[in-house]
Design a protein around this motif. Structure first.
Motif, PDB file in Angstrom:
ATOM      1  N   LEU A 153      35.245  43.222  51.422  1.00 42.43           N
ATOM      2  CA  LEU A 153      36.494  43.813  51.891  1.00 42.43           C
ATOM      3  C   LEU A 153      37.711  42.916  51.661  1.00 42.43           C
ATOM      4  N   HIS A 154      37.488  41.658  51.275  1.00 41.47           N
ATOM      5  CA  HIS A 154      38.606  40.740  51.058  1.00 41.47           C
ATOM      6  C   HIS A 154      38.735  40.271  49.608  1.00 41.47           C
ATOM      7  N   LEU A 155      37.628  40.185  48.876  1.00 36.87           N
ATOM      8  CA  LEU A 155      37.719  39.703  47.491  1.00 36.87           C
ATOM      9  C   LEU A 155      36.868  40.486  46.501  1.00 36.87           C
ATOM     10  N   GLY A 156      36.332  41.619  46.920  1.00 39.70           N
ATOM     11  CA  GLY A 156      35.415  42.389  46.084  1.00 39.70           C
ATOM     12  C   GLY A 156      35.982  42.866  44.757  1.00 39.70           C
ATOM     13  N   ALA A 157      37.289  43.080  44.673  1.00 39.61           N
ATOM     14  CA  ALA A 157      37.883  43.591  43.437  1.00 39.61           C
ATOM     15  C   ALA A 157      38.348  42.491  42.483  1.00 39.61           C
ATOM     16  N   LEU A 158      38.208  41.232  42.886  1.00 38.96           N
ATOM     17  CA  LEU A 158      38.723  40.136  42.056  1.00 38.96           C
ATOM     18  C   LEU A 158      38.179  40.133  40.628  1.00 38.96           C
ATOM     19  N   PRO A 159      36.864  40.204  40.396  1.00 38.11           N
ATOM     20  CA  PRO A 159      36.397  40.190  39.007  1.00 38.11           C
ATOM     21  C   PRO A 159      36.842  41.422  38.217  1.00 38.11           C
ATOM     22  N   TYR A 160      36.988  42.559  38.893  1.00 37.56           N
ATOM     23  CA  TYR A 160      37.476  43.761  38.208  1.00 37.56           C
ATOM     24  C   TYR A 160      38.921  43.556  37.752  1.00 37.56           C
ATOM     25  N   LEU A 161      39.747  42.983  38.612  1.00 36.43           N
ATOM     26  CA  LEU A 161      41.145  42.715  38.242  1.00 36.43           C
ATOM     27  C   LEU A 161      41.226  41.777  37.050  1.00 36.43           C
ATOM     28  N   ILE A 162      40.376  40.768  37.044  1.00 36.11           N
ATOM     29  CA  ILE A 162      40.350  39.807  35.934  1.00 36.11           C
ATOM     30  C   ILE A 162      39.929  40.503  34.638  1.00 36.11           C
ATOM     31  N   GLY A 163      38.869  41.290  34.711  1.00 35.66           N
ATOM     32  CA  GLY A 163      38.308  41.906  33.512  1.00 35.66           C
ATOM     33  C   GLY A 163      39.061  43.110  32.987  1.00 35.66           C
TER      34      GLY A 163
END
Length: 125
Positions: free
Chosen positions: A67-77
């Protein structure tokens, strides 16, 4: 000299059980405070992040869970973000392990292609 500060909730807060993500603008410098994703990987949250992705100068992570960092790799990729990512050492290390575990858990039972382990590594490089 007065600073202009604006906080824009993108998701979460207000008693919401959804992912947390806020855009902090301090004199034109945009900080993404958390970039959470729900457990169903709903693209609604990603679409909100996508609207501001090009403006983000830095990311600050507060807690090592979905809920706090789950989308980080998606944003990067998928959005090609290459701004600095800041977190405490525990959030950094546990967050990276959490994302490895999430990837492996989903990849072992279905065709999980939302992000790769390489994108997790780049996010925490």
């Amino acid at each position: 000299m007065t600073s202009i500060i604006r906080l824009t909730p993108l998701s979460g807060g207000g008693g919401s059980q959804g992912p947390h993500s806020y855009l902090l603008n301090v004199d034109g410098f945009h900080i993404l405070l958390d970039c959470g994703w729900d457990s169903k990987f709903s693209m609604d949250y990603i679409n909100e992040l996508g609207k501001v992705a090009g403006k983000i100068d830095a990311i600050l992570l507060s807690y090592p869970d979905q809920l706090h960092l789950g989308a980080l790799p998606y944003l990067i990729g998928h959005f090609g973000m290459n701004c600095p990512v800041y977190a405490t050492v525990p959030v950094y290390k546990m967050g990276q392990m959490f994302l490895y575990d999430t990837f492996q858990s989903f990849h072992n039972v279905e065709d999980f292609n939302l992000y790769t382990l390489d994108e997790v590594d780049i996010a925490f490089d």
